[in-house]
Design an enzyme around this catalytic site. Structure first.
Site, mmCIF file in Angstrom:
data_model
loop_
_atom_site.group_PDB
_atom_site.id
_atom_site.type_symbol
_atom_site.label_atom_id
_atom_site.label_comp_id
_atom_site.label_asym_id
_atom_site.label_seq_id
_atom_site.Cartn_x
_atom_site.Cartn_y
_atom_site.Cartn_z
ATOM 1 N N CYS A 1 43.778 110.688 55.493
ATOM 2 C CA CYS A 1 45.170 110.735 57.267
ATOM 3 C C CYS A 1 45.554 108.682 56.805
ATOM 4 C CB CYS A 1 44.452 111.110 58.333
ATOM 5 S SG CYS A 1 42.966 110.455 58.760
ATOM 6 N N GLU B 1 40.985 113.590 65.769
ATOM 7 C CA GLU B 1 41.794 112.838 64.632
ATOM 8 C C GLU B 1 42.815 113.380 63.697
ATOM 9 O OE1 GLU B 1 41.597 109.822 65.089
ATOM 10 O OE2 GLU B 1 39.568 109.494 66.443
#
Ligand code: FDA
Length: 904
Positions: A697, A663
């Site tokens: 993020c 990720e």
């Protein structure tokens, strides 16, 4: 009294009971004018005159947008002050006193139960000129009641207002009690006591409560107990008992019975008569546009009636209108039944206590229903952790204790853990508080390449036994770990406040998410272990089974120091793998505590190995190692892609491939179209862009605004961002704390410099010079879509606003990013929402809400393009499958005899 009131209104014509139905036929404006006194001062003056001519009094409510900035709060308070003076100046001698109703949340953008002192003092500061105008002109000010989350804070603020010596002698303050809350009667008792202690006279408006749908939905979404009654009759019955309480205390308060329900009103009138309370000692209140025949009947009976009349522009007043429409179209609405369904008088006047008994046995909320349907089996039931409830004092108390507990653990040393052995090293990692770098949070040993190899080796050795351990056993160990974390929730959250500078709300969110991950994966793994019959035909059974992959490596970031670390680790081990955990060097202490907790929960030696250290130094041992069967990584694109590249070299004839689950970053966009609700859009953008200083993020770093609303959006956004408080995470009112380290701070500052050259600097922070790594927010306007600040991941409080020609252009700009993680839109147009769902290239799409804070199972998280491999998402069962090797088993079951087990 009941029958007289009942008869008086029974034959009346419809007022507007089915507003929701009417809207489909009439223009919205026409409906609005039924409920809203007027948009202009003249219209409002006219509406007030009609109320007075009808023999009634009024209270005016100034409708407005949600208060999102200090400037908006100032404007709002000033409008109220002016309103009072204007009404007083234009009052005729026989007119009733000027009376206004106000919501405390409109007086400060920070009216929040997470910072009660600050909220109360800000609201009081802004209320002061309003009270002064009221005192000077003999006007009255009622404090309206809002959602349950703000109830106790409102009463707390009101208590301070009552104590204000400067107001002594002025009895113009009023407050509201809502009967639909389960603890309403207890709350009213303490309110009455408080008023008695203050020595002042107060008007107490008794209502049922206007936010019923909101309360039920919020409670379900946040996993809180539903605070409101779920049977209408319970609300009505409480209302009657509370009426009784008010009438028993008319020596210190003036009851204002606010309802359109003739049973509720008749009961109040009957109580008044029975207690010999004269008509000038109480009043009935109703809303504009509702129950007009009732108003007339009451006036004819000589009972004082006050009409609550909101005024202001229709669009900002939309929230009020929606509440009225929900209420009037609800199956439970008295007005709807009485007028539209022509209910007989006897039924209209039926005793709610009797009705509670008749229907009380059934539970009504979806949450209750779900509980009933779910089997007892703990393995099957997954429930998310409840959100921190800062409106409850016990949450504040628990947090205070948690901070003390965490502080007592600072300075501890955490060794490596390899094969169940604590390993000390000569080199160490020191973790420091980013808000106050001189404070040491703790130290850990630091692994070198050889120790990294030993850790992989130990994970490899432990694999056989752990893979064979029954899934149920693994489930028990993992959920024990989750229970320990739950038990220590506040202490661990406080540790995050120290170690990475999260505010308490963000830190608790992270701990909750960690618990959710562990509970969810532990259950999912049991299910997967059962296998699944894919297709059976006569004589053949086909099954999908999942086998663990082997020893793997978990490389975790610092920004969700427990949730991501615990999530990756526990997903991997839940399905039978073993791991080496390498935490970020910015958050090794919380990681060390987590590894201790797993040991305590009973994870066997070697299943989880712990090697803090430098990524570069450890890469040859952890990544370029054929014994590493998988790598789970969350972090930057640069590191992630280098891992993906490195592991391809691991493949050889003997060992096969190393699987990577990665990720990575994001450059997330929120689109604001011309139909967006700006209250929602501005607050959603602010929360998504600046929560934890943009160090997520998933954070919003681009807002793409359709040009027709660009100016109005910017006008509200900038003061809202300016109002954010950046400071110590331990101060309750802080919106966000420091950035993680000096390097991050310098990087963000350099992007701010770049931004000033590339775009229009709308908000540029002063450089902070203290030791903490603080950076205040920066916002750039008219940013070219290809500017560096609009394309590169910044990981800090920097927001670019991009102007788009139209929705298609906005989507094009959003999709031009190399990342595809989160994104969203604020729009009230179904066609825009449809288009976004079809076209927006993101892993997690959010509509009319913020774009951060994905919840386990509800919103599995992960992206594609440079944001991730686009496969299994965190918080989904698919992740467990990716961490396993799928196997198809096809068995011929045609009879062919059998032999007994040889070893039995
Ligand atoms: P009715 O008898 O039809 O009651 C409807 C109410 O019952 C709903 O509003 C809800 O409270 C409750 N209810 C509906 N379904 C239910 C269920 N399944 N289980 C349990 N309860 C259910 N409200 C507020 O929150 N803060 C405020 O400050 C004010 N101010 C205010 C001023 C004035 C002058 C009036 C008249 C009203 C308010 N209200 C309010 C609104 C008030 O709370 C209420 O929503 C309406 O007055 C409708 O209630 P009635 O008694 O008129 O109707």
């Amino acid at each position: 009294a009941s029958l007289r009131l009942g008869r008086a209104v029974a034959g009346s014509t419809l007022f507007t009971p089915t507003a929701a139905a009417v809207t489909t036929r009439l223009a919205v404006g026409k409906v609005a004018s039924g409920f809203i006194a007027g948009e202009t001062e003249d219209e409002t003056a006219q509406a007030i005159r009609e109320i007075i001519d009808g023999g009634m009094k009024y209270t005016l409510d100034l409708l407005g947008e949600a208060t999102l900035s200090e400037k908006e709060a100032d404007d709002y308070a000033e409008r109220y002050t002016k309103l009072i003076r204007h009404l007083a100046e234009n009052k005729r001698p026989d007119d009733p006193e000027v009376n206004v109703s106000i919501k405390l949340s409109s007086l400060t953008p920070r009216f929040s139960p997470s910072a009660p002192e600050d909220s109360a003092s800000e609201a009081r500061r802004r209320a002061e000129p309003i009270f002064k105008a009221a005192m000077e002109t003999g006007a009255h000010v009622n404090i309206d009641m809002e959602q349950y989350e703000l109830r106790d804070l409102t009463i707390y603020t009101f208590a301070q207002m009552l104590k204000d010596k400067e107001h002594f002698g002025w009895d113009g303050l009023g407050i509201v009690a809502q009967s639909y809350l389960k603890d309403a009667e207890k709350s009213l008792d303490s309110l009455v006591e408080m008023i008695r202690d203050s020595g002042r006279r107060v008007m107490v408006r008794l209502v049922k409560g206007a936010y019923w749908d909101h309360e039920v939905v919020e409670a379900n979404q946040r996993h809180w107990p539903v605070p409101v009654h779920t049977l209408k009759a319970q609300t009505d019955a409480a209302y009657e008992r509370m009426t009784d309480t008010l009438f028993k205390n008319t020596d210190i308060l003036t009851p204002a019975i606010a309802s359109h329900n003739i049973r509720s009103l008749a009961k109040a009138i009957a109580i008044a008569r029975q207690m010999d309370v004269s008509k000038d000692m109480y009043e009935i209140q109703t809303l504009r546009g509702m129950g007009d025949p009732i108003k007339k009947a009451l006036v004819d009976m000589g009972i004082p009636v006050r009409v609550y009349a909101p005024f202001g522009a229709m669009i900002p007043g939309m929230a009020y209108l929606v509440r009225r429409m929900l209420e009037n179209s609800s199956n439970e609405s008295f007005l709807r039944h009485s007028f539209m369904d022509e209910e007989p008088i006897d039924e209209m006047l039926e005793d709610p206590v009797f009705l509670c008994g008749a229907a009380g046995a059934k539970s009504a909320t979806p949450q209750d229903k779900k509980k009933e349907e779910e089997p007892e089996n703990a393995v099957r039931v997954f429930v998310n952790e409840p959100e921190p409830a800062f409106h409850l004092e016990k949450t504040h108390d628990a947090m205070k204790m948690g901070i003390e507990d965490a502080e007592a653990t600072l300075d501890k040393f955490y060794p490596l853990l390899i094969g169940g052995h604590a390993v000390n090293t000569s080199e160490i990692i020191t973790s420091r508080d980013p808000a106050e770098p001189s404070r040491i949070i703790g130290e850990t040993a630091k692994a070198n390449e050889a120790l990294g190899r030993a850790a992989v080796e130990s994970a490899k050795r432990a694999f056989g036994g752990w893979a064979k351990t029954k899934a149920m056993k693994r489930f028990e160990i993992l959920t024990r770990g989750a229970a320990i974390i739950r038990e220590r929730k506040y202490e661990l959250a406080a540790l995050e406040m120290f170690e990475v500078g999260k505010t308490r709300k963000e830190a608790l969110g992270d701990i909750n998410e960690a618990i959710d991950h562990i509970e969810f994966y532990a259950r999912g793994a049991v299910k997967i272990a059962e296998g699944k019959i894919t297709e059976s035909i006569l004589g053949e059974t086909n099954m999908a089974l999942y086998r663990p992959r082997g020893a793997g490596v978990v490389i975790a970031p610092w920004n969700f120091p427990l949730a991501i670390l615990a999530g990756m680790t526990c997903a991997a081990i839940a399905v039978g793998n073993t791991v080496v955990v390498k935490p970020s060097s910015n958050s090794p202490i919380i990681a060390g505590v987590f590894v201790d907790i797993l040991e305590q929960a009973g994870v066997p030696a070697g299943v989880v190995n712990f090697t803090p250290g430098s990524g570069e130094e450890l890469a040859p041992a952890l990544i370029n190692n054929p014994d590493t069967k998988f790598v789970m990584f969350t972090g930057s694109f640069e590191t992630g892609s280098s891992i993906i590249e490195s592991v391809t070299h691991n493949a050889d004839k003997k060992y096969g491939f190393t699987k990577v689950l990665a990720e990575m970053g994001g450059k997330n966009a929120i689109i604001v179209d011309e139909s967006a609700d700006l209250d929602m859009a501005v607050s959603g953008v602010v929360a998504s862009a600046f929560g934890f200083g943009g160090q997520k993020c998933s954070a919003c770093s681009r807002v793409i605004i359709v040009k027709s609303v660009y100016e109005s959006f910017v006008k509200r956004l900038i003061p809202a961002v300016e109002s954010l408080i950046v400071g110590s995470p331990f101060d309750l009112e802080t919106n966000y704390g420091p950035l993680i380290d000096e390097v991050a701070k310098r990087k963000v500052e350099s992007y701010i410099t770049i931004g000033t050259e590339e775009a229009e600097p709308l908000l540029i922070p002063q450089k902070e010079t203290g030791a903490g790594h603080f950076v205040r927010p920066a916002v750039f306007g008219n940013t070219p879509p290809d500017a560096r600040i609009a394309t590169e991941e910044i990981f800090g409080p920097v927001l670019s606003l991009v102007r788009a020609k139209n929705l298609n252009n906005a989507i094009e700009i959003a999709n031009s990013s190399v990342y595809a993680l989160t994104g969203g839109i604020f729009s009230r147009m179904p066609s825009s929402v449809k288009k976004i769902k079809e076209k927006m290239e993101v892993g997690n799409l959010y509509i009319n809400r913020g774009i951060t804070g994905a919840i386990v199972r509800r919103q599995p998280f992960g992206g594609f393009k440079r944001s991730g491999l686009g496969s299994a998402k965190a918080g989904s069962v698919e992740l467990l499958k990716e961490l396993s090797v799928p196997q198809s088993v096809s068995e011929n079951i045609v009879r062919h005899g059998f032999s007994p087990d040889l070893d039995s």
